[in-house]
Write a protein that holds these residues in place. Structure first.
Motif, PDB file in Angstrom:
ATOM      1  N   ARG A  89       2.787  -3.191  12.804  1.00 53.37           N
ATOM      2  CA  ARG A  89       2.526  -1.771  12.566  1.00 53.37           C
ATOM      3  C   ARG A  89       3.531  -1.262  11.547  1.00 53.37           C
ATOM      4  NH1 ARG A  89       5.120  -2.660  17.214  1.00 53.37           N
ATOM      5  NH2 ARG A  89       7.104  -1.586  17.593  1.00 53.37           N
ATOM      6  N   ARG A  90       3.341  -0.035  11.149  1.00 55.30           N
ATOM      7  CA  ARG A  90       4.318   0.623  10.286  1.00 55.30           C
ATOM      8  C   ARG A  90       5.149   1.586  11.132  1.00 55.30           C
ATOM      9  NH1 ARG A  90       2.259   2.234   4.230  1.00 55.30           N
ATOM     10  NH2 ARG A  90       1.924   0.088   3.485  1.00 55.30           N
ATOM     11  N   GLU A  91       6.439   1.505  10.953  1.00 52.20           N
ATOM     12  CA  GLU A  91       7.341   2.410  11.654  1.00 52.20           C
ATOM     13  C   GLU A  91       8.170   3.178  10.637  1.00 52.20           C
ATOM     14  OE1 GLU A  91       9.648   1.219  14.973  1.00 52.20           O
ATOM     15  OE2 GLU A  91       8.294  -0.442  15.522  1.00 52.20           O
ATOM     16  N   THR A  92       8.457   4.431  10.958  1.00 51.65           N
ATOM     17  CA  THR A  92       9.309   5.263  10.112  1.00 51.65           C
ATOM     18  C   THR A  92      10.604   5.548  10.853  1.00 51.65           C
ATOM     19  OG1 THR A  92       7.427   6.304   9.019  1.00 51.65           O
ATOM     20  CG2 THR A  92       9.528   7.448   8.879  1.00 51.65           C
ATOM     21  N   GLU A 102       7.183  -1.948   7.307  1.00 51.60           N
ATOM     22  CA  GLU A 102       6.039  -2.725   7.775  1.00 51.60           C
ATOM     23  C   GLU A 102       6.570  -3.889   8.597  1.00 51.60           C
ATOM     24  OE1 GLU A 102       2.800  -3.705   8.855  1.00 51.60           O
ATOM     25  OE2 GLU A 102       2.385  -2.477   7.066  1.00 51.60           O
ATOM     26  N   VAL A 134      10.019   3.848   5.625  1.00 52.69           N
ATOM     27  CA  VAL A 134       8.803   3.290   6.213  1.00 52.69           C
ATOM     28  C   VAL A 134       8.908   1.768   6.170  1.00 52.69           C
ATOM     29  CG1 VAL A 134       6.292   3.220   6.122  1.00 52.69           C
ATOM     30  CG2 VAL A 134       7.510   5.288   5.390  1.00 52.69           C
ATOM     31  N   ASP A 179       8.312   2.148   1.742  1.00 55.63           N
ATOM     32  CA  ASP A 179       8.288   3.484   1.135  1.00 55.63           C
ATOM     33  C   ASP A 179       9.327   4.367   1.826  1.00 55.63           C
ATOM     34  OD1 ASP A 179       7.531   5.492  -0.581  1.00 55.63           O
ATOM     35  OD2 ASP A 179       5.569   5.845   0.315  1.00 55.63           O
ATOM     36  N   VAL A 180       9.530   5.565   1.266  1.00 58.25           N
ATOM     37  CA  VAL A 180      10.251   6.630   1.957  1.00 58.25           C
ATOM     38  C   VAL A 180       9.319   7.821   2.076  1.00 58.25           C
ATOM     39  CG1 VAL A 180      12.600   5.970   1.344  1.00 58.25           C
ATOM     40  CG2 VAL A 180      11.292   7.385  -0.225  1.00 58.25           C
ATOM     41  N   THR A 181       9.469   8.569   3.152  1.00 58.20           N
ATOM     42  CA  THR A 181       8.629   9.737   3.373  1.00 58.20           C
ATOM     43  C   THR A 181       9.151  10.919   2.568  1.00 58.20           C
ATOM     44  OG1 THR A 181       9.934  10.569   5.237  1.00 58.20           O
ATOM     45  CG2 THR A 181       8.238   8.919   5.725  1.00 58.20           C
ATOM     46  N   ALA A 200      10.577  -3.034   3.914  1.00 59.35           N
ATOM     47  CA  ALA A 200      10.623  -1.613   3.556  1.00 59.35           C
ATOM     48  C   ALA A 200       9.567  -1.362   2.483  1.00 59.35           C
ATOM     49  CB  ALA A 200      12.013  -1.239   3.045  1.00 59.35           C
TER      50      ALA A 200
END
Length: 312
Positions: free
Chosen positions: A297-300, A293, A291, A283-285, A281
């Motif tokens: 890739r990065r997935e939200t 990693e 978010v 970040d947060v949007t 983990a």
């Protein structure tokens, strides 16, 4: 609590004041003052009368008038000794047109958490639901969930516990290991509206306060276990005040959430509607999505059950 009764309480708390003085100050009859004082006594306020007048000796620990007295947030309080669910009662109030109301119960007999899971809510906890009618786009509604978690964590920290937030809405006490945490509180948000507007929004909070951990599900802890019994009235006041400030500054919610996160930087598995996502983990949007990693890739993910994993 009406304005006259609140003004009488403020005057009594400042020191002895006579009935005639209150009558003149508030422009009501002496008989009305006496009736208000008797009503306060019936509500549990200890009001003594002496040669110099009335004085407030103590405030009841936990009931509707006590929670409204001294509350620095624009919520009308509806208190119950026992309810099936504070969120359910808040939905009824919403259907009646209410707003800026908070439903509080000493006990819930049918409390529910996320995904309709049962939530043990014995007497002594803090079980409440805050009803608002925000003028925001429905896409920003998750910020109210984050605001509820931040407000709860801050209130718990004011009671002396280093609370953190596990995405998206659990307030926890973390341990030494990356996977160690015990749940103190949860937040459940419900809303009704249309594509472009919110009709009403309810943020429910369940906080394990003055209860024994043995009454709760495995993995939970309580304020009683950590620091002893707390002043629930003071904790509720702090929670409502913090939530009111955050809902008035939605741009500050995510930064405040980041400061208290127990999830960012951890290896996680999120069981999302589209399948499990495993990774770190990061970040947060702005709308509260996590978010992750994954290495490729990065997935939200916007919603789902989050589990902290041991680093590989």
């Amino acid at each position: 609590m009406n304005d006259t009764r609140r003004a009488i309480l403020d005057a009594l708390a400042a020191g002895p004041v006579s009935g005639p003085e209150l009558s003149e100050r508030l422009a009501v009859s002496r008989a009305a003052i006496w009736k208000h004082v008797e009503a306060l006594r019936e509500a549990g306020f200890e009001v003594e009368s002496g040669s110099e007048g009335y004085v407030l000796e103590s405030v009841p620990e936990y009931n509707g008038p006590a929670l409204e007295y001294g509350l620095d947030a624009p919520f009308a309080v509806e208190y119950h000794d026992s309810l099936p669910s504070t969120n359910a009662r808040a939905r009824e109030l919403a259907a009646e047109g209410a707003t800026d109301a908070v439903v509080v119960a000493d006990e819930q007999t049918g409390g529910r958490g996320r995904l309709d899971r049962g939530w043990s809510s014995p007497p002594g906890g803090i079980w409440l639901s805050m009803l608002s009618r925000p003028s925001i786009a429905p896409a920003r509604a998750p910020l109210y969930t984050l605001a509820g978690a931040v407000a709860t964590a801050r209130a718990v920290r004011s009671a002396g516990v280093d609370a953190r937030i596990k995405w998206p809405n659990d307030v926890v006490l973390t341990g030494d290991e990356s996977t160690d945490y015990r749940k103190l509180a949860g937040v459940l948000t419900e809303m009704e509206g249309e594509a472009d507007r919110i009709g009403w929004l309810i943020v429910g909070v369940g906080l394990n306060a003055n209860v024994d951990s043995g009454e709760l599900s495995e993995g939970a802890t309580t304020l009683r276990e950590l620091v002893g019994d707390v002043d629930r009235r003071a904790v509720v006041h702090e929670l409502l005040s913090e939530f009111d400030a955050l809902r008035g500054d939605l741009e500050g919610v995510v930064p405040a959430w980041r400061e208290l996160t127990a999830t960012i930087g951890r290896c996680v598995r999120v069981d999302a509607p589209g399948g499990a996502v495993v990774g770190r983990a990061v970040d947060v949007t702005d709308s509260g999505g996590l978010v992750i990693e994954t290495g490729e890739r990065r997935e939200t993910v916007a919603a789902g059950d989050c589990e902290h994993l041991r680093p590989v």
